[in-house]
Design a protein around this motif. Structure first.
Motif, short mmCIF file in Angstrom:
data_model
loop_
_atom_site.label_atom_id
_atom_site.label_comp_id
_atom_site.label_asym_id
_atom_site.label_seq_id
_atom_site.Cartn_x
_atom_site.Cartn_y
_atom_site.Cartn_z
N UNK A 122 17.90 52.29 66.83
CA UNK A 122 16.36 51.96 68.14
C UNK A 122 16.61 50.24 68.18
N UNK A 123 17.27 49.42 67.59
CA UNK A 123 17.47 48.34 67.84
C UNK A 123 18.73 47.89 69.69
N UNK A 124 19.48 48.76 69.34
CA UNK A 124 20.63 49.14 70.76
C UNK A 124 19.87 49.41 71.64
N UNK A 125 18.67 50.21 71.43
CA UNK A 125 18.05 50.89 72.73
C UNK A 125 16.79 50.08 73.53
N UNK A 126 16.66 48.76 72.45
CA UNK A 126 15.32 47.76 72.97
C UNK A 126 16.55 46.71 73.46
N UNK A 127 17.31 46.66 72.62
CA UNK A 127 17.88 45.01 73.23
C UNK A 127 19.42 45.10 73.44
N UNK A 128 20.64 46.42 73.56
CA UNK A 128 21.78 45.79 72.99
C UNK A 128 22.24 45.82 72.02
N UNK A 129 21.94 45.51 71.87
CA UNK A 129 21.97 44.91 70.09
C UNK A 129 21.96 45.88 68.67
#
Length: 170
Positions: A122-129
Motif C-alpha cells: 500500500x505505501x509503495x502504491x501511494x508514495x513509491x516507498x
C-alpha cells in the motif's frame, strides 16, 4: 460525533487513500480506489473480513493483488483512512495511485511478513516507498529488549557491598 474509527458509511475516503484495517493481531492495509473498492495484497489464505486463517499468512511466500469491496475486506473489523507517511513523502496524485494499484491487479507477488507485506504494498502504491511501520515497531521492540541491560541481583548486591565498604553508599 463519530469516533476516529468511523463506520464504513460515514468515513470520508478518497481514491488513493490508504485504508488501515484493525485485525486481531495486526493491521491489514489496502488502497482505496473509489466506488467502495480497495486494492490490496493478500495471501491466498485470506478470507473476507480476515479471520483465523490470516494468522497462517506467515507460512506463505506469495500473495495476490486483489480488488474487492471495502466492506468485504473489512468485515466486522474497525478501520480508518491512514495516509501514514504523508508528512515524510510526497504522495503520487490520486489518479496515479489508483493507476499504479490497478496495474498490479491479479499479479502474484512475493510475500514476506517482515519485508513484502500488505502495508509495504500500500505505501509503495501511494508514495513509491515500500515501508511498514508495524514491522518497524516490532523490530524496534525486539532490538530494544535485546539492548536493555539485564539486571543480575547477585552482581547488584556485590556492587552495593563494595560501595558500602568504600563508604560510597549507605
Amino acid at each position: 460525533m463519530l469516533s476516529p474509527l468511523k463506520n464504513l458509511f460515514y468515513y470520508d475516503k478518497e481514491p488513493g487513500d490508504l485504508i488501515e484495517i484493525f485485525r486481531i493481531a495486526y493491521q491489514h492495509w489496502a488502497v482505496y480506489v473509489g466506488d467502495g473498492y480497495v486494492i490490496h495484497l493478500a495471501p491466498t489464505t485470506e478470507q473476507a473480513g480476515g479471520g483465523p486463517a490470516m494468522l497462517m499468512s506467515v507460512a506463505y511466500n506469495t500473495a495476490l493483488v486483489r480488488k474487492e469491496k471495502l466492506q468485504d475486506v473489512v468485515g466486522t473489523d474497525k478501520w480508518n483512512v491512514n495516509n501514514i507517511l504523508d508528512e515524510r513523502y510526497e504522495p503520487f496524485s490520486p489518479e496515479e495511485i489508483v493507476e499504479r494499484a490497478e496495474s498490479m491487479l491479479d499479479q502474484e507477488l512475493p510475500y514476506r511478513v517482515a519485508q513484502k507485506n500488505c502495508e509495504h504494498f500500500a505505501t509503495n502504491m501511494r508514495y513509491g516507498m515500500p515501508e511498514s511501520r508495524q514491522v518497524q515497531r516490532a523490530v524496534d521492540a525486539v532490538l530494544g529488549n535485546m539492548m536493555m541491560p539485564r539486571r543480575n541481583p547477585v552482581a547488584d548486591l556485590f556492587v552495593d557491598m563494595l560501595q558500602i565498604a568504600r563508604g560510597n553508599k549507605r
